[in-house]
Design a protein around this motif. Structure first.
Motif, PDB file in Angstrom:
ATOM      1  N   LEU A  54       0.809  -1.216   0.000  1.00  0.00           N
ATOM      2  CA  LEU A  54       0.000   0.000   0.000  1.00  0.00           C
ATOM      3  C   LEU A  54       0.843   1.266   0.000  1.00  0.00           C
ATOM      4  O   LEU A  54       0.429   2.285  -0.535  1.00  0.00           O
ATOM      5  N   GLN A  55       2.005   1.211   0.646  1.00  0.00           N
ATOM      6  CA  GLN A  55       2.889   2.375   0.699  1.00  0.00           C
ATOM      7  C   GLN A  55       4.281   1.945   1.106  1.00  0.00           C
ATOM      8  O   GLN A  55       4.468   0.865   1.651  1.00  0.00           O
ATOM      9  N   THR A  56       5.239   2.804   0.803  1.00  0.00           N
ATOM     10  CA  THR A  56       6.601   2.568   1.263  1.00  0.00           C
ATOM     11  C   THR A  56       6.764   3.232   2.626  1.00  0.00           C
ATOM     12  O   THR A  56       6.026   4.153   2.983  1.00  0.00           O
ATOM     13  N   LEU A  57       7.723   2.738   3.384  1.00  0.00           N
ATOM     14  CA  LEU A  57       8.004   3.258   4.722  1.00  0.00           C
ATOM     15  C   LEU A  57       9.485   3.610   4.836  1.00  0.00           C
ATOM     16  O   LEU A  57      10.320   2.980   4.195  1.00  0.00           O
ATOM     17  N   THR A  58       9.772   4.588   5.681  1.00  0.00           N
ATOM     18  CA  THR A  58      11.165   4.885   5.995  1.00  0.00           C
ATOM     19  C   THR A  58      11.687   3.811   6.949  1.00  0.00           C
ATOM     20  O   THR A  58      10.899   3.058   7.544  1.00  0.00           O
ATOM     21  N   ASP A  59      12.982   3.757   7.127  1.00  0.00           N
ATOM     22  CA  ASP A  59      13.562   2.807   8.084  1.00  0.00           C
ATOM     23  C   ASP A  59      12.998   3.031   9.481  1.00  0.00           C
ATOM     24  O   ASP A  59      12.695   2.078  10.203  1.00  0.00           O
ATOM     25  N   ASP A  60      12.852   4.296   9.875  1.00  0.00           N
ATOM     26  CA  ASP A  60      12.336   4.620  11.211  1.00  0.00           C
ATOM     27  C   ASP A  60      10.876   4.192  11.373  1.00  0.00           C
ATOM     28  O   ASP A  60      10.485   3.649  12.405  1.00  0.00           O
ATOM     29  N   GLU A  61      10.065   4.426  10.343  1.00  0.00           N
ATOM     30  CA  GLU A  61       8.656   4.021  10.398  1.00  0.00           C
ATOM     31  C   GLU A  61       8.529   2.499  10.487  1.00  0.00           C
ATOM     32  O   GLU A  61       7.717   1.974  11.251  1.00  0.00           O
ATOM     33  N   ALA A  62       9.344   1.800   9.713  1.00  0.00           N
ATOM     34  CA  ALA A  62       9.315   0.339   9.738  1.00  0.00           C
ATOM     35  C   ALA A  62       9.730  -0.182  11.106  1.00  0.00           C
ATOM     36  O   ALA A  62       9.081  -1.080  11.656  1.00  0.00           O
ATOM     37  N   ALA A  63      10.789   0.371  11.665  1.00  0.00           N
ATOM     38  CA  ALA A  63      11.266  -0.068  12.979  1.00  0.00           C
ATOM     39  C   ALA A  63      10.201   0.169  14.047  1.00  0.00           C
ATOM     40  O   ALA A  63       9.966  -0.692  14.901  1.00  0.00           O
ATOM     41  N   GLU A  64       9.553   1.317  14.003  1.00  0.00           N
ATOM     42  CA  GLU A  64       8.506   1.623  14.987  1.00  0.00           C
ATOM     43  C   GLU A  64       7.321   0.660  14.841  1.00  0.00           C
ATOM     44  O   GLU A  64       6.791   0.160  15.828  1.00  0.00           O
ATOM     45  N   SER A  65       6.917   0.376  13.606  1.00  0.00           N
ATOM     46  CA  SER A  65       5.804  -0.545  13.370  1.00  0.00           C
ATOM     47  C   SER A  65       6.149  -1.954  13.836  1.00  0.00           C
ATOM     48  O   SER A  65       5.326  -2.625  14.462  1.00  0.00           O
ATOM     49  N   LEU A  66       7.359  -2.414  13.536  1.00  0.00           N
ATOM     50  CA  LEU A  66       7.776  -3.746  13.959  1.00  0.00           C
ATOM     51  C   LEU A  66       7.844  -3.838  15.484  1.00  0.00           C
ATOM     52  O   LEU A  66       7.441  -4.852  16.073  1.00  0.00           O
ATOM     53  N   LYS A  67       8.310  -2.782  16.123  1.00  0.00           N
ATOM     54  CA  LYS A  67       8.379  -2.754  17.589  1.00  0.00           C
ATOM     55  C   LYS A  67       6.971  -2.831  18.182  1.00  0.00           C
ATOM     56  O   LYS A  67       6.736  -3.565  19.145  1.00  0.00           O
ATOM     57  N   THR A  68       6.045  -2.103  17.593  1.00  0.00           N
ATOM     58  CA  THR A  68       4.661  -2.115  18.078  1.00  0.00           C
ATOM     59  C   THR A  68       4.047  -3.500  17.908  1.00  0.00           C
ATOM     60  O   THR A  68       3.400  -4.023  18.827  1.00  0.00           O
ATOM     61  N   LEU A  69       4.234  -4.116  16.745  1.00  0.00           N
ATOM     62  CA  LEU A  69       3.699  -5.463  16.524  1.00  0.00           C
ATOM     63  C   LEU A  69       4.314  -6.467  17.501  1.00  0.00           C
ATOM     64  O   LEU A  69       3.617  -7.353  18.001  1.00  0.00           O
ATOM     65  N   ASP A  70       5.603  -6.332  17.780  1.00  0.00           N
ATOM     66  CA  ASP A  70       6.253  -7.221  18.750  1.00  0.00           C
ATOM     67  C   ASP A  70       5.646  -7.059  20.133  1.00  0.00           C
ATOM     68  O   ASP A  70       5.461  -8.034  20.859  1.00  0.00           O
ATOM     69  N   SER A  71       5.325  -5.823  20.513  1.00  0.00           N
ATOM     70  CA  SER A  71       4.733  -5.601  21.839  1.00  0.00           C
ATOM     71  C   SER A  71       3.341  -6.211  21.922  1.00  0.00           C
ATOM     72  O   SER A  71       2.951  -6.764  22.938  1.00  0.00           O
ATOM     73  N   TYR A  72       2.570  -6.158  20.836  1.00  0.00           N
ATOM     74  CA  TYR A  72       1.249  -6.792  20.810  1.00  0.00           C
ATOM     75  C   TYR A  72       1.398  -8.293  20.954  1.00  0.00           C
ATOM     76  O   TYR A  72       0.641  -8.947  21.655  1.00  0.00           O
ATOM     77  N   SER A  73       2.385  -8.841  20.279  1.00  0.00           N
ATOM     78  CA  SER A  73       2.629 -10.276  20.324  1.00  0.00           C
ATOM     79  C   SER A  73       2.974 -10.714  21.748  1.00  0.00           C
ATOM     80  O   SER A  73       2.501 -11.734  22.224  1.00  0.00           O
ATOM     81  N   ALA A  74       3.801  -9.946  22.425  1.00  0.00           N
ATOM     82  CA  ALA A  74       4.204 -10.283  23.791  1.00  0.00           C
ATOM     83  C   ALA A  74       3.011 -10.203  24.737  1.00  0.00           C
ATOM     84  O   ALA A  74       2.855 -11.046  25.632  1.00  0.00           O
ATOM     85  N   GLU A  75       2.145  -9.218  24.543  1.00  0.00           N
ATOM     86  CA  GLU A  75       0.977  -9.068  25.410  1.00  0.00           C
ATOM     87  C   GLU A  75      -0.034 -10.175  25.176  1.00  0.00           C
ATOM     88  O   GLU A  75      -0.747 -10.590  26.093  1.00  0.00           O
ATOM     89  N   ALA A  76      -0.102 -10.668  23.951  1.00  0.00           N
ATOM     90  CA  ALA A  76      -1.104 -11.664  23.601  1.00  0.00           C
ATOM     91  C   ALA A  76      -0.631 -13.101  23.868  1.00  0.00           C
ATOM     92  O   ALA A  76      -1.399 -14.039  23.698  1.00  0.00           O
ATOM     93  N   ALA A  77       0.616 -13.239  24.280  1.00  0.00           N
ATOM     94  CA  ALA A  77       1.138 -14.586  24.530  1.00  0.00           C
ATOM     95  C   ALA A  77       0.321 -15.276  25.611  1.00  0.00           C
ATOM     96  O   ALA A  77       0.055 -14.706  26.658  1.00  0.00           O
ATOM     97  N   TRP A  78      -0.074 -16.490  25.319  1.00  0.00           N
ATOM     98  CA  TRP A  78      -0.912 -17.237  26.248  1.00  0.00           C
ATOM     99  C   TRP A  78      -0.069 -18.259  26.974  1.00  0.00           C
ATOM    100  O   TRP A  78       0.704 -18.993  26.362  1.00  0.00           O
ATOM    101  N   THR A  79      -0.215 -18.302  28.275  1.00  0.00           N
ATOM    102  CA  THR A  79       0.475 -19.323  29.062  1.00  0.00           C
ATOM    103  C   THR A  79      -0.554 -20.036  29.924  1.00  0.00           C
ATOM    104  O   THR A  79      -1.381 -19.384  30.580  1.00  0.00           O
ATOM    105  N   PRO A  80      -0.519 -21.342  29.931  1.00  0.00           N
ATOM    106  CA  PRO A  80      -1.510 -22.100  30.719  1.00  0.00           C
ATOM    107  C   PRO A  80      -1.236 -22.002  32.208  1.00  0.00           C
ATOM    108  O   PRO A  80      -0.211 -21.689  32.677  1.00  0.00           O
TER     109      PRO A  80
END
Length: 80
Positions: A54-80
């Motif tokens: 849909l669009q190109t991103l700068t290195d900084d925008e990509a890094a920020e987006s990847l960091k945000t997605l990683d934080s969502y992943s960590a919060e959503a991790a399920w442990t029994p």
């Protein structure tokens, strides 16, 4: 809710100038880049939704987006 994923262009597909191989989370997949103003070069970061860049991103925008997605992943991790 729609989710766009950040990926890095590995290169264009030969004989298909509208398709690039994009690395998303370590997996290379073909992505249509026909919606972009110009064909991306290798190393360009793009926002991908439903197989389309849909669009190109700068290195900084990509890094920020990847960091945000990683934080969502960590919060959503399920442990029994």
């Amino acid at each position: 809710m729609c989710l766009g994923l950040v990926g890095q262009v590995a290169g264009l597909v030969e004989d298909r100038p509208d398709v690039a191989l994009v690395d998303i989370a370590g997996v290379r997949r073909p992505v249509n880049v026909g919606l972009l103003d110009a064909p991306p070069t290798g190393g360009t970061w793009v926002l991908v939704h439903m197989g389309f860049a849909l669009q190109t991103l700068t290195d900084d925008e990509a890094a920020e987006s990847l960091k945000t997605l990683d934080s969502y992943s960590a919060e959503a991790a399920w442990t029994p």
